[in-house]
Motif scaffolding. Sequence first.
Motif, PDB file in Angstrom:
ATOM      1  N   GLU A 183      33.113  25.701  42.202  1.00 45.83           N
ATOM      2  CA  GLU A 183      34.166  25.254  43.351  1.00 45.83           C
ATOM      3  C   GLU A 183      35.613  25.349  42.574  1.00 45.83           C
ATOM      4  O   GLU A 183      36.296  24.310  42.408  1.00 45.83           O
ATOM      5  CB  GLU A 183      33.959  24.175  44.077  1.00 45.83           C
ATOM      6  CG  GLU A 183      32.939  23.929  44.998  1.00 45.83           C
ATOM      7  CD  GLU A 183      32.618  22.765  45.946  1.00 45.83           C
ATOM      8  OE1 GLU A 183      33.392  21.821  45.603  1.00 45.83           O
ATOM      9  OE2 GLU A 183      31.792  22.785  46.733  1.00 45.83           O
ATOM     10  N   HIS A 212      41.472  26.483  47.408  1.00 48.25           N
ATOM     11  CA  HIS A 212      39.950  26.192  47.090  1.00 48.25           C
ATOM     12  C   HIS A 212      38.955  27.220  47.320  1.00 48.25           C
ATOM     13  O   HIS A 212      38.829  27.754  48.282  1.00 48.25           O
ATOM     14  CB  HIS A 212      39.650  25.001  47.724  1.00 48.25           C
ATOM     15  CG  HIS A 212      38.258  24.452  47.469  1.00 48.25           C
ATOM     16  ND1 HIS A 212      37.205  25.053  48.064  1.00 48.25           N
ATOM     17  CD2 HIS A 212      37.883  23.421  46.729  1.00 48.25           C
ATOM     18  CE1 HIS A 212      36.028  24.225  47.621  1.00 48.25           C
ATOM     19  NE2 HIS A 212      36.579  23.491  46.679  1.00 48.25           N
ATOM     20  N   TYR A 213      38.441  27.622  46.330  1.00 44.08           N
ATOM     21  CA  TYR A 213      37.189  28.865  46.554  1.00 44.08           C
ATOM     22  C   TYR A 213      35.983  28.280  46.370  1.00 44.08           C
ATOM     23  O   TYR A 213      35.523  27.785  45.475  1.00 44.08           O
ATOM     24  CB  TYR A 213      37.465  29.956  45.568  1.00 44.08           C
ATOM     25  CG  TYR A 213      36.737  31.218  45.648  1.00 44.08           C
ATOM     26  CD1 TYR A 213      36.709  32.239  46.818  1.00 44.08           C
ATOM     27  CD2 TYR A 213      35.535  31.492  44.528  1.00 44.08           C
ATOM     28  CE1 TYR A 213      35.885  33.004  47.018  1.00 44.08           C
ATOM     29  CE2 TYR A 213      34.977  32.617  44.772  1.00 44.08           C
ATOM     30  CZ  TYR A 213      35.020  33.335  46.080  1.00 44.08           C
ATOM     31  OH  TYR A 213      34.213  34.516  46.334  1.00 44.08           O
ATOM     32  N   ASP A 214      35.011  28.694  47.364  1.00 45.20           N
ATOM     33  CA  ASP A 214      33.758  28.070  47.448  1.00 45.20           C
ATOM     34  C   ASP A 214      32.939  29.319  47.138  1.00 45.20           C
ATOM     35  O   ASP A 214      32.813  30.263  47.553  1.00 45.20           O
ATOM     36  CB  ASP A 214      33.404  27.752  48.733  1.00 45.20           C
ATOM     37  CG  ASP A 214      31.699  27.041  48.611  1.00 45.20           C
ATOM     38  OD1 ASP A 214      30.987  27.494  48.092  1.00 45.20           O
ATOM     39  OD2 ASP A 214      31.630  26.082  49.715  1.00 45.20           O
TER      40      ASP A 214
END
Length: 375
Positions: A183, A212-214
């Motif tokens: 994350e 925010h990158y999942d």
Amino acid sequence: MNRIDRYIIAQIVGPFGFFALVFTGVIWLTQSLRVIDTVVNAGQTAGVFLAFTALLLPVVMSIVLPVAAFAATLYLVNRLYSESELVVMMGAGISTLRLARPIAIFGAAVMVAMCVITLYLMPTAARELRERIADIRSEIANALIREGEFVHPGDGLTIYIRETNRAGEMAGIFLHDNSDPAEPVTYTAERAALVREDGAPRVVMFSGAAQHYDVTRGSLSILDFETLVYDLSPFIADDETRARKPSEHYVGTLVNPPEELWEGARRTRGDFTAEGHEQLSAPLYGLTLPLLALALVVFGGFRRRGFAIRIAFAIVGAVVIRVLGIVAKSAATSVSELWPLMYVPPILGLIIAVVLLSGRRRAAPFPAAAEGAVP
């Protein structure tokens, strides 16, 4: 010591110094690469870098001295043979075991130097180096306030600042937090300031966005903010609470480590025990390797065609002995009760050298019938 002992020792000191200098330069260069990133990213001077590399010297010398003693012995024996000096000595009735005495004295001196290095200089230098690195990493201003550069003040953290001023205010900040690879988060802001609250360093960002990158879901979420505080303390080593590596402790603590030193820590009792007995067993190689070099070359007697095969065999034997020592340390790290195995390789090499030298107490003064001799 008689005149022959002094002559042989005097002849071996020069090659030993040469090999020690060459090996030290090569290994020291590779070891110094470890601290380059820390020094460069923190904006430190060349003087700081030289101080750091100087603190790496004890580790380098602990590797170099036995190898240099081994190489110097091989060089000396080959030269004495090629110039017939060793043949004359043997022809005068001097046994190979007697010739080993000056090599043993030289090896004992190397062993004493190794004891000083491994038992005192290495742990002292390792502790000082880590403390100074921790101090540099805690100087957030030096690590962050660097205009127009991508810097990495901590593992998984990247910061870029477009403009700065002397007050510590920043404009155009980019901060990428990859401490959790699953994350990652990227922060951008028009303005920012570096502050400390309760001794903890923080970056206060104004008018920006957090992306925010999942990784698992493959989704990206963006959060706009007016003010956001980012805590830098997880990326900064705290010298007061940091766990010391086994290499930073002295042998008295390592051979019988107290339970609080390793209980619940990332390292095990075996890590400390193995390091302690490595400090004790490593100096033995300073005596073993030179005697082994002498024994494996002179055991076969005089050979006019040279000693390339014997020298190669001696190198292989020394490598095998040293690799066995590394394997024994690995075993002791896994199971601390196996620490006696760490003394087996150097003692075994020493026994082999003494047996071989004792087996050839005297050589023929003029070995005309020796292998490869010219009638």
